[in-house]
Design a protein around this motif. Structure first.
Motif, mmCIF file in Angstrom:
data_model
loop_
_atom_site.group_PDB
_atom_site.id
_atom_site.type_symbol
_atom_site.label_atom_id
_atom_site.label_comp_id
_atom_site.label_asym_id
_atom_site.label_seq_id
_atom_site.Cartn_x
_atom_site.Cartn_y
_atom_site.Cartn_z
ATOM 1 N N PRO A 125 0.813 -1.221 0.000
ATOM 2 C CA PRO A 125 0.000 0.000 0.000
ATOM 3 C C PRO A 125 0.849 1.275 0.000
ATOM 4 O O PRO A 125 0.516 2.254 -0.662
ATOM 5 C CB PRO A 125 -0.807 -0.127 1.294
ATOM 6 N N LYS A 126 1.947 1.248 0.715
ATOM 7 C CA LYS A 126 2.820 2.434 0.723
ATOM 8 C C LYS A 126 3.339 2.727 -0.676
ATOM 9 O O LYS A 126 3.250 3.854 -1.165
ATOM 10 C CB LYS A 126 3.997 2.212 1.677
ATOM 11 N N ALA A 127 3.881 1.719 -1.346
ATOM 12 C CA ALA A 127 4.436 1.922 -2.687
ATOM 13 C C ALA A 127 3.337 2.307 -3.677
ATOM 14 O O ALA A 127 3.549 3.125 -4.570
ATOM 15 C CB ALA A 127 5.152 0.657 -3.150
ATOM 16 N N PHE A 128 2.149 1.729 -3.497
ATOM 17 C CA PHE A 128 1.012 2.039 -4.365
ATOM 18 C C PHE A 128 0.659 3.534 -4.262
ATOM 19 O O PHE A 128 0.436 4.204 -5.268
ATOM 20 C CB PHE A 128 -0.191 1.180 -3.968
ATOM 21 N N LEU A 129 0.647 4.027 -3.039
ATOM 22 C CA LEU A 129 0.325 5.447 -2.838
ATOM 23 C C LEU A 129 1.422 6.354 -3.408
ATOM 24 O O LEU A 129 1.125 7.330 -4.097
ATOM 25 C CB LEU A 129 0.114 5.748 -1.346
ATOM 26 N N LYS A 236 12.774 5.504 -4.900
ATOM 27 C CA LYS A 236 13.896 5.844 -5.772
ATOM 28 C C LYS A 236 13.708 5.194 -7.147
ATOM 29 O O LYS A 236 13.910 5.837 -8.179
ATOM 30 C CB LYS A 236 15.223 5.395 -5.145
ATOM 31 N N LEU A 237 13.310 3.934 -7.149
ATOM 32 C CA LEU A 237 13.090 3.255 -8.430
ATOM 33 C C LEU A 237 11.967 3.946 -9.222
ATOM 34 O O LEU A 237 12.074 4.143 -10.433
ATOM 35 C CB LEU A 237 12.739 1.778 -8.198
ATOM 36 N N HIS A 255 13.509 11.637 -4.685
ATOM 37 C CA HIS A 255 12.607 10.567 -4.248
ATOM 38 C C HIS A 255 12.241 10.671 -2.768
ATOM 39 O O HIS A 255 11.175 10.241 -2.348
ATOM 40 C CB HIS A 255 13.203 9.192 -4.568
ATOM 41 N N GLN A 256 13.161 11.276 -1.993
ATOM 42 C CA GLN A 256 12.873 11.409 -0.551
ATOM 43 C C GLN A 256 11.682 12.333 -0.292
ATOM 44 O O GLN A 256 10.923 12.133 0.647
ATOM 45 C CB GLN A 256 14.108 11.914 0.191
ATOM 46 N N ALA A 257 11.530 13.313 -1.181
ATOM 47 C CA ALA A 257 10.415 14.258 -1.018
ATOM 48 C C ALA A 257 9.073 13.531 -1.065
ATOM 49 O O ALA A 257 8.120 13.938 -0.396
ATOM 50 C CB ALA A 257 10.467 15.321 -2.110
ATOM 51 N N LEU A 258 9.015 12.447 -1.825
ATOM 52 C CA LEU A 258 7.736 11.742 -1.997
ATOM 53 C C LEU A 258 7.317 10.957 -0.762
ATOM 54 O O LEU A 258 6.205 10.463 -0.685
ATOM 55 C CB LEU A 258 7.796 10.799 -3.205
ATOM 56 N N GLU A 259 8.228 10.833 0.209
ATOM 57 C CA GLU A 259 7.896 10.096 1.431
ATOM 58 C C GLU A 259 7.737 11.005 2.644
ATOM 59 O O GLU A 259 7.595 10.536 3.770
ATOM 60 C CB GLU A 259 8.968 9.029 1.703
#
Ligand SMILES: [Zn+2]
Length: 336
Positions: A125-129, A236-237, A255-259
């Motif tokens: 779910p985390k990666a999906f979001l 990151k991927l 990519h860090q911004a997205l988390e």
């Protein structure tokens, strides 16, 4: 067994399309007029509008290479892309300016789809979001880039964007472009601004609805299907793969911004719905909240405070346990 996200969305009953933009009331009014031009000549006119800019030209080239069908279709949204049918649909009730940017937006989704499966129930779910938000932010940033390139030839496109609910993105683009003169940085700034828009909440709704439906389906099934919710695809991927323009130039790297809590977040109602659906699934599959990445998903409460989806889930589980214990105690006392 479990439907793909696009199949799920196509079934309806969900208030927002995966790659469309809900335009609401003005469109309902436009529908009533029934004057939408769906002629092949209009489609040619739109293609010509695209061919006048770099990003627009690349959009057309990609469309041809991918062999996607391009059609007009009346709907409640500007447009959509269907990976299952390799089809890009545009709403003829919209103006040419709106449709030109929608064209760029939807074909960008087709391009994303050619790079990786962006919304699959096999992701946690985390990666999906993370992925689901990123593809919308990115498609909207592609629109803004096109509108920017067209500013001299056809300023009406930029002006239309500035009047839309997506205006903060073109404003962020313009500000960064003025400061740096760099299109890639401006596009990246526009992308990150998407997360501040109200529309993000609608996408959270559809993603939560979808993941909840998948979890319920997996709970029902007799056979075990451990591949679902299992791929912890890294941000990151996702960014390395999708944060490129059509020439392969990496314009987005953060990519860090997205988390961060501002970006990877849902509201309390969504967290509650997702948790209730996940708890029985997690018991059956022996999955922890951490394995699903739920501890990384921020929950914004109505009172302005924050927690995580993992914490919301734990609390609901606790409540359910207490209720079950109270019920059992109650039963015992009546038996006596
Ligand atoms: Zn979209």
């Amino acid at each position: 067994m479990v439907q793909s996200y696009s199949e799920f969305m196509a079934m309806g009953g969900i208030s927002h399309f995966p790659s469309g933009q809900n335009v609401g009331k003005p469109l309902t009014r436009a529908f009533k007029k029934q004057r939408a031009d769906q002629s092949p000549q209009r489609m040619e006119r739109l293609k010509k509008m695209l061919s006048e800019s770099k990003t627009g030209k690349q959009t057309l080239d990609f469309l041809e290479e991918k062999g996607s069908k391009l059609v007009f279709e009346k709907m409640q949204y500007y447009g959509y892309f269907s990976p299952d049918n390799n089809l890009v649909a545009l709403n003829p009730a919209m103006s040419d300016e709106d449709l030109a940017v929608t064209f760029v937006h939807e074909v960008r989704h087709a391009w994303q789809d050619s790079q990786m499966q962006t919304t699959t129930p096999e992701m946690t779910p985390k990666a999906f979001l993370v992925s689901g938000f990123e593809i919308e932010a990115d498609a909207c940033a592609a629109e803004v880039t096109y509108a920017h390139e067209m500013r001299e030839k056809n300023p009406k496109i930029w002006d239309a964007h500035q009047k839309s609910p997506y205006a903060p993105m073109s404003t962020a683009f313009e500000k960064t472009f003025k400061e740096t003169g760099n299109v890639e940085q401006a596009r990246s700034a526009a992308l990150l601004t998407w997360y501040d828009l109200k529309v993000k909440n609608h996408y959270s709704d559809t993603y939560v609805d979808y993941m909840s439906a998948v979890a319920k389906e997996l709970k029902k099934q007799k056979e075990m299907e451990p591949q679902y919710f299992a791929e912890d695809r890294s941000s990151k991927l996702i960014v390395d793969t999708l944060g490129k323009d059509y020439e392969g130039k990496q314009f987005f790297t953060d990519h860090q911004a997205l988390e961060t809590p501002e970006k990877l977040s849902i509201n309390e109602r969504q967290a509650t719905k997702l948790s209730r659906a996940m708890i029985p699934y997690m018991a059956k599959y022996h999955r922890t909240a951490e394995q699903l990445g739920l501890d990384k998903v921020t929950v914004n409460r109505a009172d302005g405070t924050r927690t995580t989806c993992g914490a919301v889930l734990k609390q609901i589980k606790e409540e359910q346990r207490n209720q079950a214990a109270a019920k059992a105690a109650n039963r015992k006392s009546t038996e006596r």
